[in-house]
Design an enzyme around this catalytic site. Sequence first.
Site, PDB file in Angstrom:
ATOM      1  N   VAL A  15      25.155  29.425  35.964  1.00  0.00           N
ATOM      2  CA  VAL A  15      24.907  28.152  37.507  1.00  0.00           C
ATOM      3  C   VAL A  15      26.575  27.699  37.485  1.00  0.00           C
ATOM      4  O   VAL A  15      27.108  27.662  38.210  1.00  0.00           O
ATOM      5  CB  VAL A  15      24.094  27.110  37.369  1.00  0.00           C
ATOM      6  N   LYS A  46      31.029  24.372  25.146  1.00  0.00           N
ATOM      7  CA  LYS A  46      31.741  23.382  23.552  1.00  0.00           C
ATOM      8  C   LYS A  46      32.368  24.563  23.463  1.00  0.00           C
ATOM      9  O   LYS A  46      33.054  23.786  22.153  1.00  0.00           O
ATOM     10  CB  LYS A  46      30.143  25.379  22.987  1.00  0.00           C
ATOM     11  N   VAL A 133      14.503  22.772  41.346  1.00  0.00           N
ATOM     12  CA  VAL A 133      14.007  23.937  41.700  1.00  0.00           C
ATOM     13  C   VAL A 133      13.713  24.571  42.918  1.00  0.00           C
ATOM     14  O   VAL A 133      14.304  24.660  43.544  1.00  0.00           O
ATOM     15  CB  VAL A 133      12.476  22.662  42.845  1.00  0.00           C
ATOM     16  N   ILE A 137      16.231  28.253  47.082  1.00  0.00           N
ATOM     17  CA  ILE A 137      15.508  28.260  48.260  1.00  0.00           C
ATOM     18  C   ILE A 137      15.340  26.354  48.653  1.00  0.00           C
ATOM     19  O   ILE A 137      15.282  25.843  47.568  1.00  0.00           O
ATOM     20  CB  ILE A 137      14.343  28.026  48.077  1.00  0.00           C
ATOM     21  N   GLU A 191      14.348  34.804  28.799  1.00  0.00           N
ATOM     22  CA  GLU A 191      14.951  34.638  27.952  1.00  0.00           C
ATOM     23  C   GLU A 191      14.532  34.992  26.196  1.00  0.00           C
ATOM     24  O   GLU A 191      13.572  35.373  26.384  1.00  0.00           O
ATOM     25  CB  GLU A 191      15.016  32.647  27.166  1.00  0.00           C
ATOM     26  N   LYS A 206       9.554  21.550  37.400  1.00  0.00           N
ATOM     27  CA  LYS A 206       9.569  21.734  38.497  1.00  0.00           C
ATOM     28  C   LYS A 206       8.726  21.425  39.608  1.00  0.00           C
ATOM     29  O   LYS A 206       8.150  20.870  40.675  1.00  0.00           O
ATOM     30  CB  LYS A 206       8.991  23.007  39.244  1.00  0.00           C
TER      31      LYS A 206
END
Lengths: 430, 430
Positions: A15, A46, A133, A137, A191, A206
């Site tokens: 992101v 990090k 959330v 959207i 993941e 969410k």
Amino acid sequence: MAEEIKIGLLGLGNVGTGVYKILLENGREIFHREGLELKVEKILVKNVGRKRAVNIEQGILTDSIDDITDNPEISIVAEFMGGVDPAREYILKALKNKKTVVTANKEVMAKHWHELERVAGENGVGLYYEASVAGGIPVINCVRESLQANKIDKIMGIINGTTNYILTKMSDDGRAFNDVLADAQRLGYAEPDPTADIEAYDAMYKLSILSSIAFHTRVHIDNVYREGITGITVDDINYGKELGYAIRLLAIAKKRGKAIETRVHPTFIPLNHPLAAVKDSFNAVFINGDAVGDLMLYGRGAGDMPTGSAIVSDIIAACRNRGRHRYSTFYNESVASEDIVFDNNWETEFFVRLTVEDRPGVLARIAGIFGKYGVSIASVIQKGHNMKEVPLIFVTHKAKELSLKNAVADIALGADVVRVENVIRVESGT
Amino acid sequence: MAEEIKIGLLGLGNVGTGVYKILLENGREIFHREGLELKVEKILVKNVGRKRAVNIEQGILTDSIDDITDNPEISIVAEFMGGVDPAREYILKALKNKKTVVTANKEVMAKHWHELERVAGENGVGLYYEASVAGGIPVINCVRESLQANKIDKIMGIINGTTNYILTKMSDDGRAFNDVLADAQRLGYAEPDPTADIEAYDAMYKLSILSSIAFHTRVHIDNVYREGITGITVDDINYGKELGYAIRLLAIAKKRGKAIETRVHPTFIPLNHPLAAVKDSFNAVFINGDAVGDLMLYGRGAGDMPTGSAIVSDIIAACRNRGRHRYSTFYNESVASEDIVFDNNWETEFFVRLTVEDRPGVLARIAGIFGKYGVSIASVIQKGHNMKEVPLIFVTHKAKELSLKNAVADIALGADVVRVENVIRVESGT
């Protein structure tokens, strides 16, 4: 007359990189239209020395949170580290130092909303969380800024892309859960530790956020029923199809008077429901308001650029709202508190799949037990004959959760019932 | 600490009644959440004495615009009379008297936006128009407040409920246009004079507004190609289905670099496209942004309560934004004007339906003409044999509008071509 806004980013993963790319590519237009020059001043990572997917000017990367929270030049901090620790601490520190915070972190919002918003209010800065959330959207903005004229009484959403990808692949290709999960992990849709997605923690966080703003009532995660998709089999899906249903992990929130029910679980919906057309990793949220009627938003619920879109949009909104940030008001946390009831004994339809011994009278006996508990049956499928064990599937009319559970427990005691294979809730949308 | 906001309504038809009902039913909650007491002070009607669907307090109805525009107590005027005269004059008068205007009037916005917004700006008041496009669907707010981080390059919308109702009924029931239109008029889905809907003026106004804000470029109605649905037959629809397409009246806007194309016309889309699932009088808008990717909003595009939802939402936004109303900036009307090109020779696929004489060599001759104009053919349906006249349907690959038109004009000259039945554009969404 344009103004430079200095921003600190907490994180440069998926992101963070998206946000950086958007500001790089669309910064000139945002400047032109909004009179804002959005400048990334510092990015917390990090490992400062690691090679990155984007070219970052020297001196921008730092491994010290103080370089951001104590930097008086920075007025907005955007966080997308995920998890509670140390995100909560960093967000609080930023707010206390009078920095507006924009976050994509559903877990910290769902668990610590009250504290974060209180500190934001005390310091006259904003807390924005559109990205937390459904990714790109704009459902938070839609509910907060466009549906204020409505009493919202129902939300049904596909708000986890990983599980939607898995369920639609299982359904389209007839492949088993573990198979599809392994593929999804290989493709980066799931993941390495998929628990948060497949056990529906992610969707629970969410839904807690979304239902809180929709109902103007703080819905804690403890009030959200949660059930993941690991128990769903291709057999369930196929019998569902035969009955006219598609399976989705739905996040459902309903309000009737002062009673609220919120639940996340695998759900059968009619094949012609708009949410049944939402496939792969797409998300969609279906909302019913008393004035607007049915409304649906559909799009990308995750990914660097869609989530980045929500973050940058919040940054721009934060700049516009300076000195006028708004905070949520929740009926159950205000002085004139309403006595909200969180209802765990909701009414819905159920799909009940059994394996039974193939002998006369089984169907009648089981139907009798459903009747005893007040559960009325809408349809039955009985397959095969002259075998030792046969599948027997019921779909009920609307019934109370507890009545259904008690009925199934009672049914399971029967010597002619080999196994209760699955119980899946059904939302026909009526 | 709550504040009373006095509002004047221009009109008490469908939408006006919806607004009045919403304020009556949800006013208490809006007061609780927003600290705003929204009070309807005056309503402009033609006939004060007429009986109304809602109970209105005495003294509120008036037939004089001055009672509203000259009333110093009223700070917000909401207009839903429709049409340019006298709406434009009344809106201007309200703005000049320092009243913020909220409007559902797409025609006056599409035709006089620049003037209205300039006067609003000069008087430091706001101009809000969420309700002018797609009724209850908050698409204006979504584009203006949630997608600012994006370059939007494509919009495809079903933004006229009447024509969508007619086309989906024709498609589902196989009934002719005039039949279904008559039904729609009887049910109140179509006006006694249906021109604005069926000839796509309504959708043209809305697309002009929507594409202007999405592309930050003033798109005048003269720049919007418009074609209604009166020429669509059940035969067209059935051949389309056979080829995997559904028909919709689409409003399409695309931007590539400095070239913009905007057009409203009947369009074939793939049956699995999300817009193909939009039936009856529902509306939906599909948007592509460079960061957010594909996004779709779906809901009620008309009706008293959905449109009222948008109006009341705008009223609340106007109160929040007091002293900070924002105005649109259009690249082609600003000092640093970009040299936008409005492109009428767009590229798309085409469905061409001919009736030809049933003799050898016709297909080859016509295919040759398409080739001569650089139009390449994706699929052909030839039906029947050993009849005098047979249908011959082509779907082309992407071709320029002008090349296609020239090719079809040339084809029509052939002695073996009985009629060019229809030419319908196709958007495969790729």
